[in-house]
Design a protein around this motif. Structure first.
Motif, short mmCIF file in Angstrom:
data_model
loop_
_atom_site.label_atom_id
_atom_site.label_comp_id
_atom_site.label_asym_id
_atom_site.label_seq_id
_atom_site.Cartn_x
_atom_site.Cartn_y
_atom_site.Cartn_z
N TYR A 34 -67.05 -15.00 4.61
CA TYR A 34 -68.19 -14.19 5.03
C TYR A 34 -69.36 -15.08 5.42
N GLY A 63 -68.85 -6.94 7.31
CA GLY A 63 -69.83 -7.51 6.38
C GLY A 63 -70.90 -6.52 5.98
N ASP A 64 -72.15 -6.87 6.25
CA ASP A 64 -73.27 -5.98 5.87
C ASP A 64 -73.59 -4.93 6.93
N GLU A 83 -64.11 -3.33 6.60
CA GLU A 83 -64.46 -4.37 5.63
C GLU A 83 -63.49 -4.32 4.46
N ARG A 88 -69.14 -5.88 -0.19
CA ARG A 88 -69.73 -5.76 1.15
C ARG A 88 -69.51 -4.37 1.72
#
Length: 181
Positions: A34, A63-64, A83, A88
């Motif tokens: 990540y 990810g975010d 994800e 996350r």
């Protein structure tokens, strides 16, 4: 199928997904570590994709959620993020809710290798080259003609990019590859 049977099936599918994730985490399975894309790189990726309002963007290893959020807010795209990591995934879902973007963004807690991309207009990646190579058969099988694949820093072995751009930061340089199916 009755409601109870559907609930049991859903529970079993959930257990199977969690077991796969647990096993893969113990095997060091991941398509990439990540590392979030910087905002100016995200912007350039979406510009290069020539993303249009209403198009469907998939971010594999979201990810975010920063690519999804910018695509939805700035370009009016519909988005799906995938994800594998529990933390996350939860953070991304929470952020999408906080921004009230649930009507435009859906997050899948799962493995990018298991996702159908048949309705994707754009696919964004920040995966390792070997991971792109692993994913390539899925992209070739699923993507419709004219779909764009935008990859941050890592090329897609066996494909010739339609466009390559460099994004300079203070201490870093990033390469963005665009492929058109």
């Amino acid at each position: 199928m009755g409601e109870v049977s559907m609930m049991k099936l859903s529970f079993i599918e959930s257990l199977a997904r969690r077991a796969r994730e647990w096993f893969r985490s113990r095997q060091g399975y991941s398509l990439a570590p990540y590392v979030p894309s910087p905002p100016d790189v995200v912007e350039k990726m979406l510009q290069m994709a020539d993303l249009k309002e209403g198009e469907m963007l998939y971010d594999l290893g979201c990810g975010d959620g920063r690519i999804l959020i910018m695509a939805a807010r700035k370009y009016g795209a519909n988005c799906v993020g995938v994800e594998l990591d529990d933390g996350r995934y939860r953070k991304c879902v929470r952020r999408v809710r906080e921004l009230n973007l649930q009507s435009q963004i859906r997050i899948i807690h799962g493995d990018a290798m298991d996702i159908s991309l048949k309705d994707a207009d754009v696919v964004t990646l920040y995966l390792l080259t070997k991971s792109n190579e692993k994913l390539r058969p899925n992209l070739e099988r699923d993507l419709k003609r004219g779909a764009r694949v935008i990859s941050h820093d890592f090329s897609m072995p066996g494909w010739a990019p339609s466009l390559v751009k460099e994004v300079k930061e203070l201490s870093d340089s990033h390469t963005i590859y665009m492929y058109i199916r």
